[in-house]
Design a protein around this motif. Structure first.
Motif, short mmCIF file in Angstrom:
data_model
loop_
_atom_site.label_atom_id
_atom_site.label_comp_id
_atom_site.label_asym_id
_atom_site.label_seq_id
_atom_site.Cartn_x
_atom_site.Cartn_y
_atom_site.Cartn_z
N GLN A 3 0.70 -0.99 -0.03
CA GLN A 3 -0.14 -0.03 -0.17
C GLN A 3 0.86 1.27 0.13
O GLN A 3 1.86 1.24 0.85
CB GLN A 3 -0.98 0.07 1.14
CG GLN A 3 -1.88 -1.08 1.09
CD GLN A 3 -2.84 -0.94 2.44
OE1 GLN A 3 -2.67 -0.75 3.52
NE2 GLN A 3 -4.31 -1.34 2.13
N LEU A 4 0.65 2.13 -0.89
CA LEU A 4 1.28 3.33 -0.88
C LEU A 4 0.49 4.64 -0.71
O LEU A 4 -0.49 4.77 -0.94
CB LEU A 4 1.92 3.33 -2.40
CG LEU A 4 2.66 2.18 -3.06
CD1 LEU A 4 3.15 2.29 -4.40
CD2 LEU A 4 3.97 2.12 -1.94
N ALA A 5 1.25 5.63 -0.14
CA ALA A 5 0.59 6.97 0.17
C ALA A 5 1.51 7.87 -0.28
O ALA A 5 2.99 8.29 0.17
CB ALA A 5 0.29 6.78 1.50
N GLU A 6 1.08 9.00 -1.04
CA GLU A 6 2.14 10.08 -1.45
C GLU A 6 1.88 11.26 -0.56
O GLU A 6 0.74 11.35 0.00
CB GLU A 6 1.66 10.67 -2.76
CG GLU A 6 1.81 9.29 -3.85
CD GLU A 6 0.45 8.68 -4.04
OE1 GLU A 6 0.08 8.05 -5.33
OE2 GLU A 6 -0.64 9.09 -3.30
N SER A 7 2.88 12.23 -0.41
CA SER A 7 2.81 13.36 0.27
C SER A 7 4.03 14.53 -0.16
O SER A 7 4.59 13.80 -0.89
CB SER A 7 3.05 13.02 1.85
OG SER A 7 4.33 12.51 2.17
N ILE A 109 7.40 0.85 -18.27
CA ILE A 109 6.83 2.14 -18.08
C ILE A 109 5.21 2.08 -18.50
O ILE A 109 4.42 3.10 -18.53
CB ILE A 109 7.34 3.48 -19.03
CG1 ILE A 109 7.32 3.00 -20.37
CG2 ILE A 109 8.68 3.38 -18.52
CD1 ILE A 109 8.09 4.17 -21.24
N ASP A 110 4.99 0.82 -18.80
CA ASP A 110 3.37 0.50 -19.12
C ASP A 110 2.68 0.62 -17.87
O ASP A 110 2.71 -0.22 -16.99
CB ASP A 110 3.30 -0.72 -19.62
CG ASP A 110 1.65 -1.26 -20.28
OD1 ASP A 110 1.39 -2.09 -20.86
OD2 ASP A 110 0.93 -0.16 -19.67
N GLN A 111 1.86 1.61 -17.52
CA GLN A 111 0.93 1.87 -16.39
C GLN A 111 0.27 0.62 -15.95
O GLN A 111 -0.38 0.55 -14.95
CB GLN A 111 0.03 2.83 -16.50
CG GLN A 111 0.85 4.28 -16.77
CD GLN A 111 0.06 5.61 -16.79
OE1 GLN A 111 -1.03 5.83 -15.96
NE2 GLN A 111 0.08 6.38 -17.95
N ASN A 112 -0.25 -0.08 -16.99
CA ASN A 112 -1.09 -1.60 -16.70
C ASN A 112 0.00 -2.40 -15.96
O ASN A 112 -0.63 -3.22 -15.46
CB ASN A 112 -1.38 -2.05 -18.10
CG ASN A 112 -2.52 -1.26 -18.67
OD1 ASN A 112 -3.53 -0.39 -18.27
ND2 ASN A 112 -2.30 -1.00 -20.15
N GLU A 113 1.11 -2.40 -16.00
CA GLU A 113 1.96 -3.19 -15.10
C GLU A 113 1.95 -2.72 -13.66
O GLU A 113 2.95 -3.32 -12.93
CB GLU A 113 3.40 -3.26 -15.74
CG GLU A 113 3.18 -4.30 -17.12
CD GLU A 113 2.54 -5.25 -17.10
OE1 GLU A 113 3.31 -6.22 -16.21
OE2 GLU A 113 1.72 -5.84 -17.90
N TYR A 114 1.40 -1.78 -13.43
CA TYR A 114 1.57 -1.14 -12.05
C TYR A 114 0.09 -1.29 -11.18
O TYR A 114 -0.75 -1.15 -11.68
CB TYR A 114 1.89 0.43 -12.13
CG TYR A 114 3.54 0.42 -12.33
CD1 TYR A 114 3.74 0.45 -13.95
CD2 TYR A 114 4.55 0.74 -11.52
CE1 TYR A 114 5.12 0.47 -14.33
CE2 TYR A 114 5.70 0.70 -11.84
CZ TYR A 114 6.08 0.69 -13.30
OH TYR A 114 7.57 0.88 -13.59
N GLU A 115 0.41 -1.24 -9.89
CA GLU A 115 -0.63 -1.31 -8.97
C GLU A 115 -0.34 -0.83 -7.74
O GLU A 115 0.72 -0.10 -7.45
CB GLU A 115 -0.90 -2.87 -8.82
CG GLU A 115 0.34 -3.75 -8.06
CD GLU A 115 -0.01 -5.14 -7.76
OE1 GLU A 115 -1.12 -5.74 -8.37
OE2 GLU A 115 0.70 -5.86 -7.15
N SER A 116 -1.47 -0.90 -6.59
CA SER A 116 -1.19 -0.45 -5.39
C SER A 116 -1.04 1.23 -5.61
O SER A 116 -0.11 1.72 -4.90
CB SER A 116 -0.07 -1.00 -4.57
OG SER A 116 -0.19 -2.13 -4.65
N TRP A 117 -1.87 1.94 -6.29
CA TRP A 117 -1.81 3.15 -6.50
C TRP A 117 -1.98 4.14 -5.30
O TRP A 117 -3.10 3.53 -4.77
CB TRP A 117 -2.39 3.89 -7.72
CG TRP A 117 -2.11 3.09 -8.96
CD1 TRP A 117 -2.46 1.88 -9.64
CD2 TRP A 117 -1.53 3.74 -10.22
NE1 TRP A 117 -1.91 1.90 -10.83
CE2 TRP A 117 -1.40 2.85 -11.25
CE3 TRP A 117 -1.00 5.11 -10.12
CZ2 TRP A 117 -0.74 3.26 -12.24
CZ3 TRP A 117 -0.19 5.39 -11.13
CH2 TRP A 117 -0.05 4.57 -12.22
#
Length: 127
Positions: A3-7, A109-117
């Motif tokens: 799980q990720l959280a930006e700040s 760099i394919d966004q479809n390969e990324y999760e847990s936005w």
């Protein structure tokens, strides 16, 4: 699952700097490439940069090359995006996300390969 959280977002003048942070929970973070992405109003989300899970490889979009730097500290489960020389066109919501495949040897760099936005953090650059 990670799980990720930006700040760290905010309002900054042209030419200024900001440092965004992506904080992660879950051990799998240490083995995942992590990407920073951004979405400006009325535009599609685009990749900003990616750092490999070892921290030894990075990729930057042409638009930010030489101005932005990605780093990570796996001991602290964080990935940072240092943004210098900010421009009006850098205004966007910035997101971090983790590569869905751990230990991937190449940067994708394919966004479809990324999760847990994460939920995103707003960066506004004003003149």
């Amino acid at each position: 699952q990670v799980q990720l959280a930006e700040s760290g977002g905010g309002l900054v003048q042209v030419g200024g700097s900001l440092r965004l942070s992506c904080a992660a929970s879950g051990r799998a973070f240490s083995y995942a490439n992590v990407g920073w992405f951004r979405q400006a109003p009325g535009k599609e989300r685009e990749v900003v940069g990616v750092i490999s899970w070892t921290g030894s490889k990075t990729y930057y979009a042409d638009s930010v090359q030489g101005r932005f730097t990605i780093s990570r500290d796996n001991a602290k489960s964080t990935v940072s995006l240092q943004m210098n020389g900010l421009k009006i066109e850098d205004t966007a919501v910035y997101y971090c996300a983790a590569d869905r495949w751990p230990y991937r040897a190449i940067i994708i760099i394919d966004q479809n390969e990324y999760e847990s936005w994460g939920q995103g953090t707003q960066v506004t650059v004003s003149s």
